[in-house]
Design an enzyme around this catalytic site. Structure first.
Site, PDB file in Angstrom:
ATOM      1  N   HIS A   1       0.831  -1.208   0.000  1.00 32.07           N
ATOM      2  CA  HIS A   1       0.000   0.000   0.000  1.00 32.07           C
ATOM      3  C   HIS A   1       0.869   1.263   0.000  1.00 32.07           C
ATOM      4  O   HIS A   1       0.632   2.194  -0.774  1.00 32.07           O
ATOM      5  CB  HIS A   1      -0.923   0.013   1.222  1.00 32.07           C
ATOM      6  CG  HIS A   1      -1.598   1.331   1.435  1.00 32.07           C
ATOM      7  ND1 HIS A   1      -2.612   1.799   0.623  1.00 32.07           N
ATOM      8  CD2 HIS A   1      -1.370   2.319   2.346  1.00 32.07           C
ATOM      9  CE1 HIS A   1      -2.979   3.008   1.035  1.00 32.07           C
ATOM     10  NE2 HIS A   1      -2.237   3.352   2.076  1.00 32.07           N
TER      11      HIS A   1
ATOM     12  N   HIS B   1       0.993   4.803  -2.549  1.00 32.35           N
ATOM     13  CA  HIS B   1       1.444   6.190  -2.354  1.00 32.35           C
ATOM     14  C   HIS B   1       2.679   6.542  -3.184  1.00 32.35           C
ATOM     15  O   HIS B   1       2.805   7.668  -3.653  1.00 32.35           O
ATOM     16  CB  HIS B   1       1.716   6.457  -0.877  1.00 32.35           C
ATOM     17  CG  HIS B   1       0.469   6.544  -0.060  1.00 32.35           C
ATOM     18  ND1 HIS B   1      -0.391   7.613  -0.137  1.00 32.35           N
ATOM     19  CD2 HIS B   1      -0.081   5.674   0.837  1.00 32.35           C
ATOM     20  CE1 HIS B   1      -1.415   7.413   0.682  1.00 32.35           C
ATOM     21  NE2 HIS B   1      -1.257   6.243   1.275  1.00 32.35           N
TER      22      HIS B   1
ATOM     23  N   GLU C   1      -6.411   9.284  -0.471  1.00 35.61           N
ATOM     24  CA  GLU C   1      -6.559   7.837  -0.231  1.00 35.61           C
ATOM     25  C   GLU C   1      -7.662   7.215  -1.092  1.00 35.61           C
ATOM     26  O   GLU C   1      -7.462   6.153  -1.665  1.00 35.61           O
ATOM     27  CB  GLU C   1      -6.867   7.560   1.252  1.00 35.61           C
ATOM     28  CG  GLU C   1      -5.717   7.842   2.208  1.00 35.61           C
ATOM     29  CD  GLU C   1      -4.593   6.785   2.167  1.00 35.61           C
ATOM     30  OE1 GLU C   1      -4.664   5.838   1.360  1.00 35.61           O
ATOM     31  OE2 GLU C   1      -3.636   6.945   2.944  1.00 35.61           O
TER      32      GLU C   1
ATOM     33  N   SER D   1      -4.148   0.452  -4.412  1.00 31.95           N
ATOM     34  CA  SER D   1      -3.338  -0.638  -3.858  1.00 31.95           C
ATOM     35  C   SER D   1      -4.222  -1.801  -3.424  1.00 31.95           C
ATOM     36  O   SER D   1      -3.734  -2.762  -2.841  1.00 31.95           O
ATOM     37  CB  SER D   1      -2.515  -0.137  -2.666  1.00 31.95           C
ATOM     38  OG  SER D   1      -3.372   0.342  -1.643  1.00 31.95           O
TER      39      SER D   1
HETATM   40 FE   LIG Z   1      -2.342   5.333   2.863  1.00 26.15          FE
END
Ligand SMILES: [Fe+2]
Length: 296
Positions: free
Chosen positions: A161, A166, A207, A226
């Site tokens: 993730h 990111h 997010e 993700s």
């Molecule tokens: Fe995150």
């Protein structure tokens, strides 16, 4: 997406210096002593690393296998569901597909693109600290991988993730600027309510944000990009327009796929609404927006 109502498994250090990671009751690795020991070992490395250094993790063949599998499985979904800004950034960053990269190696690729770098975290980083670091273009990341029995699922943010989500996002100058602006905003905020408001706008943008492109809804949020499950689901969720009062106050459950998502009309609208908010927000503005939401 993330289970148990907490983002990270708690990490404790005993009086004798023993570091332990406490997995939730339904964590896939709970009954695997080798995995639990591995998690504690990796958390201890971050805790014990000299200041300003990122520990090198000697990833196992099984951990490389999980990374490889996730990269393979995520790639076609990214091509289908990710906004072109994320895809272009991903193609510039060129993360390895066959082995887990060290965080320093990810930083070395990111810095020339957008000036961002990674710091190792054993688990949860306090909100204020996490955002202050974002303001300095530093992303705190865990280094462990999910359990090998369920390689396409994780109840908490792992390196897949943090880096595939990111890291690829932060390779875009536009998304990097928005993330930095959220971090810098935190330095202006005095109350914890205001901090929570900004963190919630971040949740529904960096997010779990989606955006229109060529008549379709595409994802740019790291939490969606993700997660195999979220990518299959986000197109069927309720999509609302960017509304800061709504984004900062809407209750959400981190253990479920997000049923309400906020959709920007374009990258420019994302900058104009969310970017301008991060650039200017202070305690008073969050109170005004909360009052506006309450009077609807
Ligand atoms: Fe995150």
């Amino acid at each position: 997406m993330f289970d148990e109502g907490q983002l990270y498994s708690p990490v404790t250090t005993g009086e004798d210096g023993t570091v332990e990671v406490h997995l939730a009751d339904n964590h896939p690795g709970l009954h695997d002593p080798a995995y639990r020991a591995r998690r504690s070992h990796i958390a201890a490395a971050a805790i014990n690393a000299p200041a300003g250094t990122v520990p090198v993790i000697d990833y196992t063949e099984d951990e490389h296998r999980i990374w490889r599998l996730c990269q393979e499985q995520l790639a076609p979904k990214h091509e289908k569901y990710a906004h072109s800004e994320f895809l272009a950034a991903k193609h510039r960053l060129r993360l390895p597909t066959d082995h887990v990269p060290q965080l320093d190696q990810v930083s070395a690729r990111l810095r020339p693109l957008t000036g961002w770098g990674y710091r190792a975290a054993p688990g949860l980083v306090p909100l204020r600290e996490f955002y202050a670091d974002l303001g300095a273009r530093t992303f705190n990341s865990t280094q462990y991988l999910r359990h090998g029995s369920e390689p396409l699922y994780t109840p908490e943010p792992d390196i897949i993730h943090e880096v595939i989500g990111h890291g690829n996002q932060l390779a875009s100058a536009r998304f990097a600027r928005l993330t930095e602006a959220a971090g810098r905003a935190s330095l202006r905020l005095e109350t914890e309510d205001a901090m929570k408001f900004v963190a919630d706008v971040f949740w529904f943008s960096m997010e779990f944000g989606v955006i229109k492109e060529h008549g379709e809804v595409k994802a740019y949020g790291a939490g969606i990009l993700s997660s195999f499950g979220e990518m299959d689901e986000f197109g069927h969720m309720e999509h609302r327009g960017l509304d800061l009062a709504d984004m900062g106050t809407l209750a959400y459950d981190i253990t479920e796929y997000q049923p309400v998502l906020f959709c920007a009309e374009s990258l420019d609208e994302l900058d104009d609404v969310v970017g301008a908010f991060f650039d200017t927000v202070d305690d008073d503005l969050t109170e005004c927006l909360r009052a506006r939401a309450a009077h609807r």
